[in-house]
Design an enzyme around this catalytic site. Structure first.
Site, PDB file in Angstrom:
ATOM      1  N   ASP A  13       0.889  -1.161  -0.103  1.00  0.00           N
ATOM      2  CA  ASP A  13       0.027   0.010   0.079  1.00  0.00           C
ATOM      3  C   ASP A  13       0.934   1.126  -0.018  1.00  0.00           C
ATOM      4  OD1 ASP A  13      -2.324   1.621   0.009  1.00  0.00           O
ATOM      5  OD2 ASP A  13      -2.763   1.164   2.184  1.00  0.00           O
ATOM      6  N   ASN A  15       1.512   3.546  -2.681  1.00  0.00           N
ATOM      7  CA  ASN A  15       2.216   3.975  -4.078  1.00  0.00           C
ATOM      8  C   ASN A  15       1.390   5.226  -4.584  1.00  0.00           C
ATOM      9  OD1 ASN A  15       2.941   1.468  -4.432  1.00  0.00           O
ATOM     10  ND2 ASN A  15       1.549   0.513  -5.762  1.00  0.00           N
ATOM     11  N   TRP A  18       2.820   8.007  -2.557  1.00  0.00           N
ATOM     12  CA  TRP A  18       4.201   8.338  -2.875  1.00  0.00           C
ATOM     13  C   TRP A  18       4.288   9.172  -4.293  1.00  0.00           C
ATOM     14  CZ3 TRP A  18       7.347   7.259  -7.108  1.00  0.00           C
ATOM     15  CH2 TRP A  18       8.648   7.145  -7.029  1.00  0.00           C
ATOM     16  N   SER A  58      -7.270  -5.581  -5.853  1.00  0.00           N
ATOM     17  CA  SER A  58      -8.460  -6.519  -5.306  1.00  0.00           C
ATOM     18  C   SER A  58      -9.699  -6.118  -5.945  1.00  0.00           C
ATOM     19  CB  SER A  58      -8.330  -5.501  -3.680  1.00  0.00           C
ATOM     20  OG  SER A  58      -9.255  -4.269  -4.071  1.00  0.00           O
ATOM     21  N   GLU A  60     -11.982  -4.960  -4.988  1.00  0.00           N
ATOM     22  CA  GLU A  60     -12.664  -3.523  -4.717  1.00  0.00           C
ATOM     23  C   GLU A  60     -11.940  -2.392  -5.821  1.00  0.00           C
ATOM     24  OE1 GLU A  60     -11.883  -5.552  -2.180  1.00  0.00           O
ATOM     25  OE2 GLU A  60     -14.034  -6.142  -2.185  1.00  0.00           O
ATOM     26  N   ASN A  61     -10.613  -2.856  -6.291  1.00  0.00           N
ATOM     27  CA  ASN A  61     -10.030  -1.764  -6.915  1.00  0.00           C
ATOM     28  C   ASN A  61     -10.620  -1.252  -8.020  1.00  0.00           C
ATOM     29  OD1 ASN A  61      -6.585  -2.970  -5.790  1.00  0.00           O
ATOM     30  ND2 ASN A  61      -8.206  -1.235  -4.997  1.00  0.00           N
ATOM     31  N   SER A 189      -8.069  -5.323   4.652  1.00  0.00           N
ATOM     32  CA  SER A 189      -8.608  -5.158   3.422  1.00  0.00           C
ATOM     33  C   SER A 189      -9.016  -6.437   2.696  1.00  0.00           C
ATOM     34  CB  SER A 189      -7.847  -4.181   2.587  1.00  0.00           C
ATOM     35  OG  SER A 189      -7.655  -2.802   3.435  1.00  0.00           O
TER      36      SER A 189
HETATM   37  C1  FPP Z   1      -2.084   0.298  -3.119  1.00  0.00           C
HETATM   38  O1  FPP Z   1      -1.549   1.480  -3.367  1.00  0.00           O
HETATM   39  C2  FPP Z   1      -1.537  -0.690  -4.544  1.00  0.00           C
HETATM   40  C3  FPP Z   1      -2.129  -1.180  -5.557  1.00  0.00           C
HETATM   41  C4  FPP Z   1      -3.663  -0.924  -5.410  1.00  0.00           C
HETATM   42  C5  FPP Z   1      -1.614  -1.624  -6.624  1.00  0.00           C
HETATM   43  C6  FPP Z   1      -0.361  -2.623  -6.339  1.00  0.00           C
HETATM   44  C7  FPP Z   1       0.661  -2.812  -7.570  1.00  0.00           C
HETATM   45  C8  FPP Z   1       1.766  -2.814  -7.596  1.00  0.00           C
HETATM   46  C9  FPP Z   1       2.751  -2.558  -6.197  1.00  0.00           C
HETATM   47  C10 FPP Z   1       2.503  -2.797  -9.027  1.00  0.00           C
HETATM   48  C11 FPP Z   1       2.153  -4.183  -9.620  1.00  0.00           C
HETATM   49  C12 FPP Z   1       2.719  -5.402  -8.745  1.00  0.00           C
HETATM   50  C13 FPP Z   1       3.159  -6.549  -9.624  1.00  0.00           C
HETATM   51  C14 FPP Z   1       2.994  -7.688  -8.633  1.00  0.00           C
HETATM   52  C15 FPP Z   1       2.851  -6.600 -10.768  1.00  0.00           C
HETATM   53  P1  FPP Z   1      -2.611   2.771  -3.368  1.00  0.00           P
HETATM   54  O2  FPP Z   1      -2.836   3.079  -4.711  1.00  0.00           O
HETATM   55  O3  FPP Z   1      -4.072   2.358  -2.645  1.00  0.00           O
HETATM   56  O4  FPP Z   1      -1.951   3.833  -2.737  1.00  0.00           O
HETATM   57  P2  FPP Z   1      -2.440   4.984  -1.854  1.00  0.00           P
HETATM   58  O5  FPP Z   1      -3.280   4.303  -0.776  1.00  0.00           O
HETATM   59  O6  FPP Z   1      -1.466   5.945  -1.446  1.00  0.00           O
HETATM   60  O7  FPP Z   1      -3.467   5.783  -2.669  1.00  0.00           O
END
Ligand code: FPP
Length: 235
Positions: A13, A15, A18, A58, A60-61, A189
């Protein structure tokens, strides 16, 4: 006594935050996050982690913007195409959990191929949860079981916890010993709900794109000293 975390699961979590902190689009954060996966996989053998499961998308995403969802789907395809050779070379066996029904055909084909070409590997078992939700997984398992009961192949009274687990997407995995979530959020989650009944949890402040192999190995070392009692008393 130190114990080994044979199976570690990670909610990657942070990204989006960041990227936003850098004034960049959220997808930039997802790309940075994808790079971290390789580094963590490579760190596993040294700390005797045999199974690594990561939450990539997920159920939910899908509620995110269309730009973000389609960007993530493109990222998954690119990730598979780019990483396949390295994963083969490093002895990583890759499997996916989650419902593939909503994923596009090209992505499903790439997932199938990656599972096939890495099926002979056994150094590390990397499981990627894609369109995965714990409740959705248990619901799909219950539907499959009910169909077997209807067909007379399974007796209702013989459904035990082990039988139910054999219908889950994760039937090939041991239960996770340790679940890590980055970015400071302390919730699970809908991730591996059934499987994490006795898992230990670590919630760390670091945003996923900043999470390092060093931090990972430190969390594994700390796990080694935890007293896991599974409801019983300390030996
Ligand atoms: C949550 O961060 C992350 C995700 C919904 C996507 C995860 C995907 C990756 C790390 C990249 C791909 C991985 C592979 C294995 C190919 P968020 O977007 O919810 O962050 P936030 O809470 O800061 O908004």
């Amino acid at each position: 006594m130190t114990q080994v975390a044979e199976h570690v699961a990670i909610i990657m979590d942070g990204n989006g935050r960041w990227a936003q902190r850098r004034g960049r689009p959220r997808l930039v954060g997802h790309h940075a996050g994808a790079k971290r996966v390789r580094e963590i996989v490579q760190a596993c053998p040294e700390v005797r982690v045999k199974y690594l499961t990561v939450f990539a998308f997920s159920t939910e995403n899908w509620k995110r913007t269309q730009v973000e969802v389609s960007g993530l789907m493109r990222l998954f395809k690119r990730y598979i195409r780019r990483e396949t050779q390295a994963l083969i070379d490093e002895g990583v066996r890759v499997r996916f959990i989650g419902d593939r029904i909503k994923l596009d055909d090209t992505l499903v084909q790439l997932m199938d191929e990656l599972e096939l070409v890495t099926s002979g590997n056994s150094t590390i078992h990397l499981t990627i949860a894609l369109n995965y939700g714990g409740r959705d997984e248990v619901t799909r398992a219950a539907q499959r079981m009910a169909r077997e009961v209807e067909a007379g192949k399974l007796a209702a009274q013989s459904v035990t916890a082990e039988v139910l687990a054999s219908f889950l997407d994760t039937h090939f995995l041991p239960d996770p010993d340790l679940v890590i979530r980055t970015s400071g959020e302390a919730r699970i989650s809908n991730f591996l709900l059934w499987q994490s009944a006795y898992a230990e949890y670590e919630f760390v402040e670091t945003l996923w794109p900043d999470f390092t192999a060093l931090q990972f190995t430190q969390l594994i070392s700390r796990f080694g000293t935890r007293d896991r009692r599974y409801g019983a008393l300390t030996a």
